[in-house]
Design an enzyme around this catalytic site. Structure first.
Site, PDB file in Angstrom:
ATOM      1  CG  ASP A 298      -6.778   6.364  26.858  1.00 19.41           C
ATOM      2  OD1 ASP A 298      -5.906   7.173  27.240  1.00 19.41           O
ATOM      3  OD2 ASP A 298      -7.986   6.538  27.040  1.00 19.41           O
TER       4      ASP A 298
ATOM      5  CD1 TRP B  79      -0.908   0.494  34.957  1.00 18.36           C
ATOM      6  CD2 TRP B  79       0.922   1.775  35.082  1.00 18.36           C
ATOM      7  NE1 TRP B  79       0.123  -0.304  35.391  1.00 18.36           N
ATOM      8  CE2 TRP B  79       1.262   0.459  35.478  1.00 18.36           C
ATOM      9  CE3 TRP B  79       1.916   2.750  35.085  1.00 18.36           C
ATOM     10  CZ2 TRP B  79       2.551   0.095  35.860  1.00 18.36           C
ATOM     11  CZ3 TRP B  79       3.200   2.397  35.477  1.00 18.36           C
ATOM     12  CH2 TRP B  79       3.509   1.088  35.854  1.00 18.36           C
TER      13      TRP B  79
ATOM     14  CB  SER C 116      -4.060  12.661  19.211  1.00 19.09           C
ATOM     15  OG  SER C 116      -4.219  13.517  20.333  1.00 19.09           O
TER      16      SER C 116
ATOM     17  CG  ASN D  23      -2.125  13.466  22.664  1.00 22.14           C
ATOM     18  OD1 ASN D  23      -1.780  12.380  22.199  1.00 22.14           O
ATOM     19  ND2 ASN D  23      -3.191  13.581  23.452  1.00 22.14           N
TER      20      ASN D  23
ATOM     21  CB  SER E 270      -9.657   8.680  20.510  1.00 19.70           C
ATOM     22  OG  SER E 270     -10.219   8.469  21.791  1.00 19.70           O
TER      23      SER E 270
END
Length: 222
Positions: A12, A17, A57, A60, A179
């Site tokens: 994650d 970032w 996922s 997602n 998650s």
């Protein structure tokens, strides 16, 4: 000292970032791939036989289409690289998740890499794509029923995408949640939460986390 055979990682923080550095999210994912390669190197150096990576996922799929498209373009390039390097380095690829949702060409390339590396045994990389633990458990239960087996713990475990207990779950990105990743397999896993965003993780930090795990006292509920 605890033996670490199976390390699971929730990768994650790629988008955060990138945003923190003023970059597009795409660069965060690209940098995340480089960090993933470092993690594989550490696993081989530390004699860890299974590495499970949460790449994409079931949730997602709700992200913007252009972001999803880029993730799968990146996956395609990673699979090309895996075809070239995994067998040479004695690394096996195994994909887990609801792969029926993927495009045919992606599934075919995954199958090609899996077939080419199935004999490799230095490290097995379990790549979770279109994966959700609840979905995996439901699909496993359906397999048990279809096979007309008794619905018990052993049969359900053996019909999971990945019938292998996790020793250490590493959750990075400054979030303290699982998650929906490998929930069944993590029944007695140790969990380590890192505030570091995944693209910023270094080999030194990976090794420090592994050392900390090996020094923990594991009771397995006893």
């Amino acid at each position: 000292m605890n033996e670490l055979k199976h390390l699971a990682v929730v990768m994650d923080g790629n988008r955060r970032w990138a945003r923190a550095k003023g970059f597009l999210a795409k660069l965060g994912y690209s940098q995340g791939v480089k960090t993933m390669q470092k993690l594989m190197e550490v696993c081989m150096e530390e004699n860890i036989s299974n590495l499970s990576l949460f790449a994409f996922s079931t949730e997602n799929w709700k992200r913007p289409k252009d972001e999803i498209d880029f993730i799968f373009e990146l996956l395609d390039r990673c699979l090309d690289e895996a075809l070239e390097k995994f067998e040479k380095n004695n690394v096996r690829l195994r994909a887990i998740g609801d792969l029926s949702r993927l495009e045919d060409k992606v599934r075919e390339k995954i199958t090609l890499v899996e077939e080419k590396t199935k004999h490799c045994d230095a490290l097995c990389v379990n790549l979770a794509i279109s994966y959700g633990a609840r979905d995996e458990i439901i699909r496993a239960a359906k397999r048990v029923i279809e096979k007309k087996l008794e619905l018990n713990e052993e049969n359900l475990t053996q019909n999971l995408d990945l019938p292998l207990d996790v020793d250490l779950m590493l959750r990075v990105g400054n979030a303290k949640r699982l998650s929906n990743f490998l929930l069944w397999q993590c029944s007695y896993a140790e969990i380590y939460f890192s505030e570091t965003l995944f693209p910023s993780l270094t080999k030194r930090e990976f090794k420090r986390i592994i050392k900390e795990f090996r020094n923990r006292e594991r009771t397995f509920g006893k």
